[in-house]
Scaffold this motif. Structure first.
Motif, short mmCIF file in Angstrom:
data_model
loop_
_atom_site.label_atom_id
_atom_site.label_comp_id
_atom_site.label_asym_id
_atom_site.label_seq_id
_atom_site.Cartn_x
_atom_site.Cartn_y
_atom_site.Cartn_z
N ILE A 106 41.37 42.50 47.16
CA ILE A 106 41.64 41.72 45.96
C ILE A 106 40.39 41.68 45.08
O ILE A 106 39.31 41.30 45.55
CB ILE A 106 42.06 40.28 46.31
CG1 ILE A 106 43.35 40.29 47.13
CG2 ILE A 106 42.22 39.43 45.06
CD1 ILE A 106 43.72 38.95 47.71
N ALA A 107 40.55 42.06 43.82
CA ALA A 107 39.47 41.96 42.84
C ALA A 107 39.65 40.69 42.03
O ALA A 107 40.76 40.15 41.94
CB ALA A 107 39.49 43.17 41.91
N PRO A 108 38.57 40.18 41.42
CA PRO A 108 38.71 38.97 40.59
C PRO A 108 39.81 39.07 39.55
O PRO A 108 40.53 38.09 39.30
CB PRO A 108 37.33 38.83 39.95
CG PRO A 108 36.40 39.43 40.95
CD PRO A 108 37.16 40.59 41.54
N ALA A 109 39.98 40.24 38.95
CA ALA A 109 41.00 40.42 37.91
C ALA A 109 42.42 40.32 38.45
O ALA A 109 43.37 40.17 37.68
CB ALA A 109 40.80 41.76 37.22
N GLN A 126 31.95 28.82 42.41
CA GLN A 126 32.21 30.22 42.08
C GLN A 126 33.40 30.41 41.14
O GLN A 126 33.92 31.52 40.99
CB GLN A 126 32.41 31.02 43.37
CG GLN A 126 31.17 31.00 44.27
CD GLN A 126 31.43 31.58 45.64
OE1 GLN A 126 31.51 32.81 45.80
NE2 GLN A 126 31.56 30.71 46.64
N ALA A 127 33.79 29.33 40.48
CA ALA A 127 34.93 29.41 39.56
C ALA A 127 34.69 30.42 38.45
O ALA A 127 35.60 31.17 38.06
CB ALA A 127 35.23 28.03 38.97
N ARG A 128 33.47 30.48 37.93
CA ARG A 128 33.20 31.35 36.78
C ARG A 128 33.29 32.83 37.13
O ARG A 128 33.27 33.68 36.22
CB ARG A 128 31.81 31.05 36.22
CG ARG A 128 30.67 31.32 37.19
CD ARG A 128 29.35 30.86 36.64
NE ARG A 128 28.32 30.85 37.67
CZ ARG A 128 27.17 30.18 37.58
NH1 ARG A 128 26.91 29.48 36.50
NH2 ARG A 128 26.29 30.20 38.56
N ASP A 129 33.40 33.15 38.41
CA ASP A 129 33.57 34.56 38.80
C ASP A 129 34.99 35.05 38.56
O ASP A 129 35.29 36.22 38.81
CB ASP A 129 33.21 34.74 40.28
CG ASP A 129 31.72 34.55 40.54
OD1 ASP A 129 30.92 34.76 39.61
OD2 ASP A 129 31.36 34.16 41.68
N PHE A 130 35.85 34.15 38.06
CA PHE A 130 37.25 34.49 37.78
C PHE A 130 37.58 34.09 36.34
O PHE A 130 38.46 33.25 36.10
CB PHE A 130 38.17 33.78 38.77
CG PHE A 130 37.82 34.06 40.22
CD1 PHE A 130 38.39 35.14 40.88
CD2 PHE A 130 36.90 33.27 40.89
CE1 PHE A 130 38.05 35.43 42.19
CE2 PHE A 130 36.56 33.54 42.22
CZ PHE A 130 37.14 34.63 42.87
N PRO A 131 36.89 34.68 35.37
CA PRO A 131 36.99 34.18 33.99
C PRO A 131 38.34 34.39 33.34
O PRO A 131 38.65 33.74 32.34
CB PRO A 131 35.91 35.00 33.27
CG PRO A 131 35.78 36.26 34.07
CD PRO A 131 35.97 35.83 35.50
#
Length: 273
Positions: A106-109, A126-131
Motif C-alpha cells: 500500500i502506497a500513501p496515495a 504521521q498524518a501529513r504523510d497522507f496529504p
C-alpha cells in the motif's frame, strides 16, 4: 407514528442492488506498531483519584488499517518519526507507518481516509504523510487545531490547514460507509472532539478501538480520568456509553495503548476478518 414509519420509508428507498452492494464489501482490520514507550511510564496523571499513583507501564502506540472493499482507512497515525527517542515524548519507533504499509503493498496515495481519534501528538504524528486523503476528525478537535493552541504542532496538519486537503469535521457519530461496518463513535472527555472506532468483521465480530478513552486495562476497568482530560463528566459518560455498546454488541475491546491488547488482533501483517 414517525419513529416507526421513517425507518421503513428509508429502507424501502434503497434498491435491492444497493443493499447487496453494501453487504458485499469485505472488511478487515490490521494493527500496526506505531511506537513504544522507551521505558515504563509513570501513570499517576492517568487517574485523578490516585488509583494509579504507584503504577508504571510501558505503553504502546497503535495505528490501524481498515479495508472496506476497495476503500482504505488509517485510524490514528502514531508518533512523528522525528521525535522517536525524544525523552519528552517518551516513545520510540522502528519503522514508519508509510514503511509498514509498503510491506502490505500500500502506497500513501492508495489511502482514502485518515481517521484521528483526537489531536494529541502520539495519534497524529504521521498524518501529513497522507496529504491526499479525507481527514476525519471531531469538529471540536479541528477547531482547536485551527486556532493554533500552543501544544499543537500545526505542521502535522499542513495539507489540510493550507486548504488543499479535505477535512470532514464530525459532530456526533459517523457511519463512514453507510452500512454500519465502520463507525466513528463520539466519546468526548479526553478531548472535546474525541472519537472511538467500531469495526464489524464477518468472522471476528465487532471490534471497538478505544482511542484514548482509556490508556491501559486498569484505567478502563476503574474508569480512571486523567488529570489532563478536557471534561471529567463527559469522560465518565463516554465510559458508560462505550461499555454498554461493547456489552450489547459482544465486541472485542482493544485499548490502543495497552501492550496486552496487541495480541487481541492478529500479528502484523495478518488482518482480522
Amino acid at each position: 407514528m414517525y419513529p416507526r414509519i421513517l425507518p421503513a420509508i428509508m429502507f424501502a428507498a434503497l434498491s435491492q442492488p444497493a443493499i447487496a452492494q453494501m453487504q458485499s464489501a469485505e472488511v478487515t482490520l490490521t494493527r500496526i506498531d506505531c511506537g513504544r514507550a522507551s521505558e515504563p511510564m509513570p501513570l499517576a496523571a492517568f487517574d485523578d483519584t490516585g488509583a494509579s499513583d504507584a503504577m508504571a507501564r510501558a505503553l504502546v502506540v497503535s495505528c490501524y488499517l481498515v479495508r472496506h472493499g476497495d476503500d482504505l482507512l488509517i485510524w490514528d497515525t502514531g508518533i512523528d518519526p522525528a521525535t522517536s527517542g525524544d525523552p519528552d515524548g517518551g516513545f520510540t519507533m522502528t519503522a514508519t507507518l508509510v514503511d509498514e504499509l509498503a510491506a502490505l503493498g500500500i502506497a500513501p496515495a492508495d489511502v482514502d481516509y485518515v481517521g484521528i481519534s483526537h489531536y494529541h501528538y502520539d495519534h497524529t504524528g504521521q498524518a501529513r504523510d497522507f496529504p491526499q486523503v479525507t481527514l476525519l476528525i471531531g469538529a471540536q478537535d479541528w477547531e482547536v487545531i485551527e486556532n493554533g493552541a500552543p501544544f499543537i504542532d500545526r505542521s502535522l496538519f499542513a495539507p489540510w490547514l493550507d486548504g488543499g486537503g479535505s477535512v470532514r469535521k464530525i459532530s456526533g457519530d459517523l457511519d463512514l460507509f453507510g452500512d454500519g461496518t465502520v463507525r466513528l463513535l463520539a466519546m468526548p472527555g479526553h478531548t472535546n472532539g474525541h472519537h472511538a472506532l467500531l469495526v464489524r468483521l464477518a468472522g471476528t465480530g465487532p471490534v471497538m478501538l478505544t482511542g484514548d478513552l482509556a490508556h491501559y486495562t486498569e484505567n478502563y476497568e476503574k474508569e480512571g480520568v486523567p488529570t489532563f482530560n478536557d471534561d471529567r463528566a463527559d469522560t465518565l459518560a463516554s465510559f458508560d456509553r462505550f461499555k454498554r455498546m461493547a456489552a450489547n454488541y459482544h465486541a472485542t475491546v482493544v485499548i490502543q495503548h495497552e501492550p496486552a491488547d496487541v495480541g487481541l488482533l492478529p500479528a502484523f501483517p495478518e488482518a482480522a476478518r
